[in-house]
Structure formats: structure tokens, C-alpha cells
Design a protein around this motif. Sequence first.
Motif, short mmCIF file in Angstrom:
data_model
loop_
_atom_site.label_atom_id
_atom_site.label_comp_id
_atom_site.label_asym_id
_atom_site.label_seq_id
_atom_site.Cartn_x
_atom_site.Cartn_y
_atom_site.Cartn_z
N ARG A 35 18.43 -90.74 -38.69
CA ARG A 35 18.35 -90.70 -37.42
C ARG A 35 17.59 -92.08 -36.78
O ARG A 35 17.91 -92.69 -35.75
N GLY A 36 16.51 -92.21 -37.38
CA GLY A 36 15.79 -93.47 -37.12
C GLY A 36 16.58 -94.70 -37.14
O GLY A 36 16.48 -95.56 -36.38
N LEU A 37 17.09 -94.68 -38.28
CA LEU A 37 17.98 -95.92 -38.45
C LEU A 37 18.96 -96.25 -37.69
O LEU A 37 19.55 -97.47 -37.33
N ALA A 38 19.61 -94.92 -37.46
CA ALA A 38 20.84 -95.22 -36.55
C ALA A 38 20.32 -95.82 -35.12
O ALA A 38 21.20 -96.73 -34.69
N LYS A 39 19.16 -95.62 -34.58
CA LYS A 39 18.88 -96.26 -33.50
C LYS A 39 18.50 -97.77 -33.63
O LYS A 39 18.74 -98.65 -32.67
N LEU A 40 18.73 -98.27 -34.76
CA LEU A 40 18.53 -99.87 -35.07
C LEU A 40 19.78 -100.44 -34.93
O LEU A 40 19.97 -101.34 -34.89
N THR A 41 21.04 -99.50 -34.96
CA THR A 41 22.33 -99.93 -34.90
C THR A 41 22.95 -100.09 -33.29
O THR A 41 23.94 -100.35 -33.38
N ARG A 42 22.12 -99.92 -32.44
CA ARG A 42 22.60 -99.61 -31.01
C ARG A 42 23.54 -100.87 -30.67
O ARG A 42 22.84 -102.03 -30.92
N GLY A 43 24.67 -100.57 -30.24
CA GLY A 43 25.54 -101.69 -29.65
C GLY A 43 26.04 -102.30 -30.70
O GLY A 43 26.86 -103.38 -30.43
N THR A 44 26.26 -102.10 -32.11
CA THR A 44 26.85 -102.51 -33.03
C THR A 44 28.01 -101.87 -33.58
O THR A 44 28.27 -100.70 -33.20
N GLY A 45 28.56 -102.37 -34.64
CA GLY A 45 29.74 -101.65 -35.29
C GLY A 45 29.32 -100.88 -36.59
O GLY A 45 30.17 -100.64 -37.54
N VAL A 46 27.99 -100.62 -36.81
CA VAL A 46 27.46 -100.03 -37.89
C VAL A 46 26.80 -98.63 -37.39
O VAL A 46 26.45 -98.50 -36.36
N THR A 47 27.13 -97.45 -38.24
CA THR A 47 26.61 -96.16 -38.03
C THR A 47 25.71 -95.88 -39.20
O THR A 47 25.93 -96.19 -40.40
N VAL A 48 24.86 -94.74 -38.97
CA VAL A 48 23.97 -94.36 -39.90
C VAL A 48 24.06 -92.73 -39.42
O VAL A 48 23.64 -92.39 -38.60
N ASN A 49 24.26 -92.02 -40.72
CA ASN A 49 24.47 -90.57 -40.73
C ASN A 49 23.97 -89.84 -41.76
O ASN A 49 23.78 -90.45 -42.77
#
Length: 264
Positions: free
Chosen positions: A166-180
Motif C-alpha cells: 500500500r505504501g509503495l502504491a502511493k509512490l506510483t501516483r499518476g503513473t502507469g505503475v501499480t503495486v498490489n
Amino acid sequence: MKIDLSGKTALVTGSTTGIGFAIAQGLAAAGAEVIVNGRRPAAVAEAIERIGQAVPGAALRAAVADVSTAAGCAELIAAVPEVDILVNNVGIFEMKEFFDIPDEDWVHILDVNVLSGVRLSRAYLKGMLARNWGRVVFISSESGLNIPVEMVHYGVTKTAQIALARGLAKLTRGTGVTVNSVLPGPTMTDGVKAFLREMAAESGKSIDETATEFVRTHRPTSIIGRMAAPEEIANMVVYAVSPQAAATNGAALRVDGGVLDALT
């Protein structure tokens, strides 16, 4: 829905057996070039051969490294500098009374289950962000939300994975990268089979009977009332890393058979 991962490179840690193997095979079937990881060269070679037989023409590479250590992660990163898809699958568990778990067991399970994913995500996520496409998945567990009293240390590491994703997903904001993160329930992996085999030998019952009894006793809220097959977990992962799952980010995706008795 047809998932096409052609042109994508995927690294699956701990992918010589169990859920990791099923994920590697599923990604290969979807067209990805899959990097199979394990600690032993023979086990990696055997896994690659098995996937190649099941998926003719599969693009497969070997990456022998022990990702439970910083040195092993560094070795893997040096051999595989970048990937499009990272599946932090490697993990261990043991059933042990809390008061009998020494510090060294805590440190070891944290190294394997949590720090391996921290180190590899730190190495690969920056490149994904720079390329504006990537997928990171942590194989957590329903035990991360429903901490099992018979293995508290395992549950703690699975909670940590959910929080980390969840924390890493916040680093991807506005990009084409996802973390789940993906949360399996009891699953019939090779490790679980070995554990059940010991229980079956003591009770005189079959492994299947022992597995059903384990679910009913230790996971009584299970709706499916059985252990899942590794392939059933892999199907969720293949979707989560696909282009079709672009709007799924920062999620804890449950494949728990209904064990978690909660609406969210």
C-alpha cells in the motif's frame, strides 16, 4: 478477456515450486518472458523444463539466488538489472507457539518474507516509474489480516507485506505503475503437502481428508471449505499484472476462499 503480456519481462521470486511456480507458468502462458528464481540450480533448471513442457515456446530465464539475504538480492539484481513485472512471492512459514519463537526465527522470517520484497522493490520500482509502466505484486496471505495464533510471526510478516504494498502504491501516483498484494487462503503447495503428510501419518487419514479437516478446524470461516490450488492463486496474479488491471492499485486482493469474514 485475453491477457497478453508479450514484450514484458517478469521476475517471480521463489518460483521453483508451489504458488510461485504456478505464477511463473501462468505469466509464461500469457506471453511474458519469465525469470525463474530459486536457491538451487537443479531446482531452477527443473522448473524451467516443466514450464517449457506445459507452455511450448515459453521465454524463460534462470536466476539462481538466495533472496533471503542482502547479498543474494544484490546478486540477482546484478544478473537482472530491470524487469517490467516483479512478483515478490518467496516466503516461509512454520507452526510454532509464540513463547517458543526465538529472536533468530523472527529475524529469519522477516528477512525472507519482508526484506526480500523491500530490497527488490527498491531496485526495480524506480525503473518502472521512469518507463511509466510496471507491476509489483506481493504474495501476502489472509493471515496478514487474521493473525494465526499458531504462527504469530508468519502473520506479522504478511501484515507487513500488505502495508508495504500500500505504501509503495502511493509512490506510483499518476503513473502507469501499480503495486498490489494478493491474499491467498490455505493453499495446497508442496510445503503444505509435506506438513499435511506428517499430520496424516499421525492420524491415519489421507492427505485430502487431513487438508479438509485442517481447513474446518483452523479456518472454519472458509466458504469454499477446502484448500485452493496454486493455479487458482496464480490466476489472480496474472490478472493483477495485466494491462487490464491498470485501475487496480494499492489493493489487497483476496483469494482466500472466503476465510476472511469481512465485507472489505
